[in-house]
Design an enzyme around this catalytic site. Sequence first.
Site, PDB file in Angstrom:
ATOM      1  N   HIS A 123       0.459  -1.218  -0.556  1.00 16.47           N
ATOM      2  CA  HIS A 123       0.367   0.260  -0.255  1.00 16.47           C
ATOM      3  C   HIS A 123       1.253   1.161   0.090  1.00 16.47           C
ATOM      4  CE1 HIS A 123       1.114   0.081   4.080  1.00 16.47           C
ATOM      5  NE2 HIS A 123       0.923   1.351   4.956  1.00 16.47           N
TER       6      HIS A 123
HETATM    7  C1  UD1 Z   1      -1.481   5.726   6.482  1.00 14.78           C
HETATM    8  C2  UD1 Z   1      -0.499   5.415   7.221  1.00 14.78           C
HETATM    9  C3  UD1 Z   1       0.966   4.620   7.573  1.00 14.78           C
HETATM   10  C4  UD1 Z   1      -0.343   3.038   7.280  1.00 14.78           C
HETATM   11  C5  UD1 Z   1      -1.219   2.886   6.308  1.00 14.78           C
HETATM   12  C6  UD1 Z   1      -2.013   1.587   6.735  1.00 14.78           C
HETATM   13  C7  UD1 Z   1       0.370   7.841   6.843  1.00 14.78           C
HETATM   14  C8  UD1 Z   1       1.715   8.937   6.037  1.00 14.78           C
HETATM   15  N1  UD1 Z   1       0.449   7.077   7.016  1.00 14.78           N
HETATM   16  O1  UD1 Z   1      -1.446   5.101   4.789  1.00 14.78           O
HETATM   17  O2  UD1 Z   1       1.771   4.995   7.552  1.00 14.78           O
HETATM   18  O3  UD1 Z   1       1.082   2.330   6.159  1.00 14.78           O
HETATM   19  O4  UD1 Z   1      -2.274   3.861   6.794  1.00 14.78           O
HETATM   20  O5  UD1 Z   1      -3.480   1.501   6.430  1.00 14.78           O
HETATM   21  O6  UD1 Z   1      -0.253   8.274   8.241  1.00 14.78           O
HETATM   22  N2  UD1 Z   1      -9.295   5.065   2.375  1.00 14.78           N
HETATM   23  C9  UD1 Z   1      -9.897   4.885   2.158  1.00 14.78           C
HETATM   24  N3  UD1 Z   1     -10.545   3.722   3.661  1.00 14.78           N
HETATM   25  C10 UD1 Z   1     -10.093   4.000   5.083  1.00 14.78           C
HETATM   26  C11 UD1 Z   1      -8.599   4.968   4.428  1.00 14.78           C
HETATM   27  C12 UD1 Z   1      -7.867   5.325   3.692  1.00 14.78           C
HETATM   28  O7  UD1 Z   1     -10.763   4.553   1.611  1.00 14.78           O
HETATM   29  O8  UD1 Z   1     -10.572   4.252   5.935  1.00 14.78           O
HETATM   30  C13 UD1 Z   1      -8.119   5.751   0.986  1.00 14.78           C
HETATM   31  C14 UD1 Z   1      -8.006   7.321   1.318  1.00 14.78           C
HETATM   32  O9  UD1 Z   1      -9.046   8.275   0.278  1.00 14.78           O
HETATM   33  C15 UD1 Z   1      -6.651   7.591   0.180  1.00 14.78           C
HETATM   34  C16 UD1 Z   1      -5.765   6.701   0.565  1.00 14.78           C
HETATM   35  O10 UD1 Z   1      -6.678   5.058   1.306  1.00 14.78           O
HETATM   36  O11 UD1 Z   1      -6.801   7.921  -0.986  1.00 14.78           O
HETATM   37  C17 UD1 Z   1      -4.955   7.258   1.934  1.00 14.78           C
HETATM   38  O12 UD1 Z   1      -5.207   6.685   3.058  1.00 14.78           O
HETATM   39  P1  UD1 Z   1      -4.134   7.963   4.481  1.00 14.78           P
HETATM   40  O13 UD1 Z   1      -4.680   7.742   5.805  1.00 14.78           O
HETATM   41  O14 UD1 Z   1      -4.043   8.758   3.002  1.00 14.78           O
HETATM   42  O15 UD1 Z   1      -2.556   6.747   3.666  1.00 14.78           O
HETATM   43  P2  UD1 Z   1      -2.886   5.078   4.213  1.00 14.78           P
HETATM   44  O16 UD1 Z   1      -2.231   5.354   2.914  1.00 14.78           O
HETATM   45  O17 UD1 Z   1      -3.517   4.436   4.714  1.00 14.78           O
END
Ligand code: UD1
Length: 435
Positions: free
Chosen positions: A246
Amino acid sequence: MELSRTAKILTVVGARPNFMKAAPILEAIRYHNDCLAASTKSMSPGHSQIAIESVLVHTGQHYDEAMSDRFFADLNIPKPNVHLGAGSGSHAAQTAEIMKRFEDVLVRERPDLLIVVGDVNSTLACALVAAKISYDISGTRPIIAHVEAGLRSFDRSMPEETNRILTDHLADLLFVTEESGIKNLRQEGVPDHKVHFVGNTMIDSLLAFRHKADHSQILHTLGLDGSNLGPKSGNGMARYALLTLHRPSNVDQRECFLNILEGLEELANSCPVIFPAHPRTQKKIAEFGFERFFSHQSWRREGTESFSIRANGRICLVDPLGYLDFLCMMSHAAVVVTDSGGIQEETTALGVPCVTVRENTERPITIEVGTNVLAGTSAEGIRQAARQQLDSHTKGVMPEAWDGKSAQRILEVICRELGSQQFGSIPERADRLMV
Ligand code: UD1
């Protein structure tokens, strides 16, 4: 006789990897209060104990049922007292939104101590707010405790590295999981008295829930309980690999993601590769038109379809799993391929071979004594590492203090610290200016 005093501890969680790290601390607080209630009557004169009022705040960085709610149920985490509902966004937007919403909570709740865990945006955002808050004109603010301090990848292009460094330098109590953390913090000038080597609360969760996870039905649901597959592992289960990817640096760029998928084809020809994909990764697969690398995309947790997964060079894509299902799958996997930080540690604790699809790791102990190898992100590097690890019989060694008692150690330090402070009055200390 001095009666017990009450301190307020506010714990923040926000994203998936926070939940298993915070759960044992919340449980340790509950246990502490129960013991205190039971012993108050028999307390000797002059004896003082600290009762803890626990407030749990969920920032809402992760908000899907599969990325958040399911973990609360699996890990018996109490319902958050406050949900900030911050959601997704760019790093700046997400961090700023959490900060804005968290400031109001801090002013309202006025905790004596704040606990932040890990290295996600929620961790830094809340530590930063607490470091700058003033409850009154004398600059009173909460003690800031960082759980999983000191880890360094030395790769500033990782957003988590920035979060780690800044959070550590804002914290008053730094709880370290492995020796490299002590060394890193010393090198950055963090005074020794702030640093406490306590072990790993994520492994507290793993040890506490491992038995329960073994009752998960996930292997049966996926047809991996050995009933309908060829090669079996020693425990009668099908031989399979578990994959997670991811990290933005791996999946947000088409060429890099493509290299990784090409590197995994050989593994997917030798055994089923199960891939519970993060929402970010699912979006990128669709955007880049990479569907040809995958099969069984229709599986959903609620679905009734039964599976018969065979190694055919394609990766079996499924929705993100809950904590217990994922722990069960990790425990029985022949090899785990990942770019996650926590999974490198969990596979080390389980003695399961791990291939890390990154150029570096902030968790060197998993390579030194554990079961982890760094593959890099080239197709050939991944092929070679997967070959090596699939045939590996190394069980590794459990790192020091990964014994299920880390949360208890953390709470002991916290109670000592709270006992030595006048509650609600944590002045700026001279040593904070040194870092
Ligand atoms: C975050 C953490 C990362 C961790 C990961 C585990 C930061 C900088 N990164 O990254 O260290 O390893 O979580 O999962 O804090 N999204 C959904 N549903 C959700 C959550 C996210 O669809 O419940 C989508 C968001 O819309 C976005 C993407 O996933 O497009 C990224 O989510 P985000 O929380 O920004 O960072 P992660 O990549 O999950």
